[in-house]
Structure formats: structure tokens, C-alpha cells
Design a protein around this motif. Sequence first.
Motif, PDB file in Angstrom:
ATOM      1  N   UNK A 127       9.077  -2.406  -4.043  1.00 36.98           N
ATOM      2  CA  UNK A 127       8.745  -3.711  -4.611  1.00 36.98           C
ATOM      3  C   UNK A 127       7.248  -3.967  -4.654  1.00 36.98           C
ATOM      4  N   UNK A 128       6.507  -3.367  -3.745  1.00 36.40           N
ATOM      5  CA  UNK A 128       5.068  -3.616  -3.734  1.00 36.40           C
ATOM      6  C   UNK A 128       4.393  -3.078  -4.993  1.00 36.40           C
ATOM      7  N   UNK A 129       5.004  -2.064  -5.621  1.00 36.89           N
ATOM      8  CA  UNK A 129       4.459  -1.538  -6.883  1.00 36.89           C
ATOM      9  C   UNK A 129       4.549  -2.603  -7.971  1.00 36.89           C
ATOM     10  N   UNK A 130       5.686  -3.314  -8.030  1.00 32.40           N
ATOM     11  CA  UNK A 130       5.813  -4.407  -9.001  1.00 32.40           C
ATOM     12  C   UNK A 130       4.851  -5.546  -8.651  1.00 32.40           C
TER      13      UNK A 130
ATOM     14  N   UNK B 132       9.188 -10.533  -0.235  1.00 32.45           N
ATOM     15  CA  UNK B 132       7.902 -11.015   0.284  1.00 32.45           C
ATOM     16  C   UNK B 132       6.711 -10.265  -0.304  1.00 32.45           C
ATOM     17  N   UNK B 133       6.830  -8.950  -0.504  1.00 27.86           N
ATOM     18  CA  UNK B 133       5.680  -8.170  -0.968  1.00 27.86           C
ATOM     19  C   UNK B 133       5.223  -8.609  -2.357  1.00 27.86           C
ATOM     20  N   UNK B 134       6.173  -8.773  -3.275  1.00 32.84           N
ATOM     21  CA  UNK B 134       5.821  -9.182  -4.639  1.00 32.84           C
ATOM     22  C   UNK B 134       5.184 -10.566  -4.639  1.00 32.84           C
ATOM     23  N   UNK B 135       5.786 -11.498  -3.898  1.00 36.28           N
ATOM     24  CA  UNK B 135       5.267 -12.870  -3.872  1.00 36.28           C
ATOM     25  C   UNK B 135       3.899 -12.925  -3.221  1.00 36.28           C
TER      26      UNK B 135
END
Length: 293
Positions: A122-125, A215-218
Motif C-alpha cells: 500500500x505504501x507504493x500507492x 494508514x500508510x496511504x493516508x
Amino acid sequence: MTPTAQSRKTQRSLAYNKLATGAFYGLGALVLLLIFWLLFTILSKGLPGLTLEFLTKLPEDIDPGGGIGPVLFNSFYILFLSLAISIPIGVGAGIYMAEYAPENKFTEVLRICVESLSSVPSIVFGMLGLAIFAEYFQIGLTILGGAVSLAFLNLPMLARVTEEAVRAVPHDVKNASYALGTTKFQCIRTVVLPMALQGIITGICLVAGRAFGESAVILLTAGLSTSGEMWDFNLFSPGETLAVHLWYVQSEAIVEDAASIAQRSAAVLVVVVLLINLLFRIPLWINNRKLKR
């Protein structure tokens, strides 16, 4: 093969069957116990301290007694916006892949790409959303950026689940619909989608729960703060969510009751995810009752 040998083989098969059945029941019981233990651990620590004031009060940076009002609202707001973007596109893409896309190498490559995107961290997005909204469009960390980035995260999984659900509809049912003179769109709308609804709703439940707890994306696209207002519908305001707030309180907050806030926030997060799954199951119950009539 003699009758005695045949009897021994049958007895061994029955013994293996009983062993496998017991093992599967044991694994199922183990998974259920693990789930109930996790729920009990989280809810027993957080639910007793929940109050309406905690759910509606503004967070505090230094003084104890802060709440989660704005971050809880942002969580629902961003979830609604992301689903409003991802559900029509994801379901439509899944229907296209299952019903309209030709069976050729390009379609196979496209399907592989969608499956690969489903497993991307998700951190890539989040970094993609940061590059698009914060660097290219220069709008900073906003609710809009977080919602669109979450939609990007959910699209591959939703499209793939929808495709598999539509493909699972028996061809005989669709052929019977065509025999009655329906067009392809009418068949999809009146026959395929009602029968595939359970799989599609399951996919929506998965992406909704993932989006609410993300959480990572936000953190990278919506920020680590709020506007300070309880009901802020401005799409260009910072959009810290409950999951990000939980991470911040647990790891970096300096308030005295940080541990208590984290426990109560975790309980709210779990309860909301369970309620989201229950809410999305209601259309399934209604649809199943219609199909049984």
C-alpha cells in the motif's frame, strides 16, 4: 484384488478420511479461537472506556482527555469517497473482463497486471498519490488525495473479485436468458449481477475494511493532522484518519493518557470494521430472499 485386500484398503481410506476431517475441524477451531482471542484482547481493553465525549471531542496534543471526533469523521468521509470512485470503476472493469473482453494475449497480460497490482504494498500507492497530488498538482496533503489514492489501492482487487464472481455464474443460466430474447446488457443486469452479487459484495467488504484501516496511504497523501473542525467536508483539508491517529498516539504522542486513547481507538476501529461488513451483508440477505421466492 482379493476381498481381504479390498477390505483393508477401504478401512485405510476411512481412517485417512476421519484423520483429515479431524485435522480440518481442528484447524477451523484454531482459527476461530485466534480470532475470538484477538477480538477479546482488543475490545476488553478499549470498550469499557468508550464514551460519547471521546467519540466527538477534538484530539489533544499535550493535555490529557482528548477525543477522536475529527479523525473518526475523516475516516468515514474518505472511505465513502474512495468507495464512490472505486466501486463503479472496479465492478465495471470486472464485468468487462468477464463478459466483453476478447480471449487473446492482450487480455491475459491485462489480467496478470491487475493481479500483480493487487499484491503491491500500500505504501507504493501512497507514494504515487503523493507524487500526483502533492508534487504535480501542488495541492498538498488533502482528503481528496487520500480518497483517490485509496481508490487506486482498491481497484485491482475489486476488479479481480468481480470478474471471478461474474465468471462463476453458470453458462446455462445465461443461455436460458438469451433464449428468452434478452440482450447482453439485460442478461447482465437481470441475471448475472443478482447471481454474482454475493461475490461482489464480499469484495466490497474486503476493500472497505482495508480502506478504513489503511494508514500508510493516508499518512503520505492526507497527512497527520486535521483542520480542527468536527464536520469538515472541504476536500482540500488535511485528512488524518482513525488508523493514522492510532499509529501516532501509540508511537509518538506525548499526552499522559496515550495508551488509553490508543486502546479505545483500536476498539472503535475493530467495531466499525465489523459493522461495515454487517452493513454490506444486508443486501445479500435481501437478494437471497428474492432468489428463493
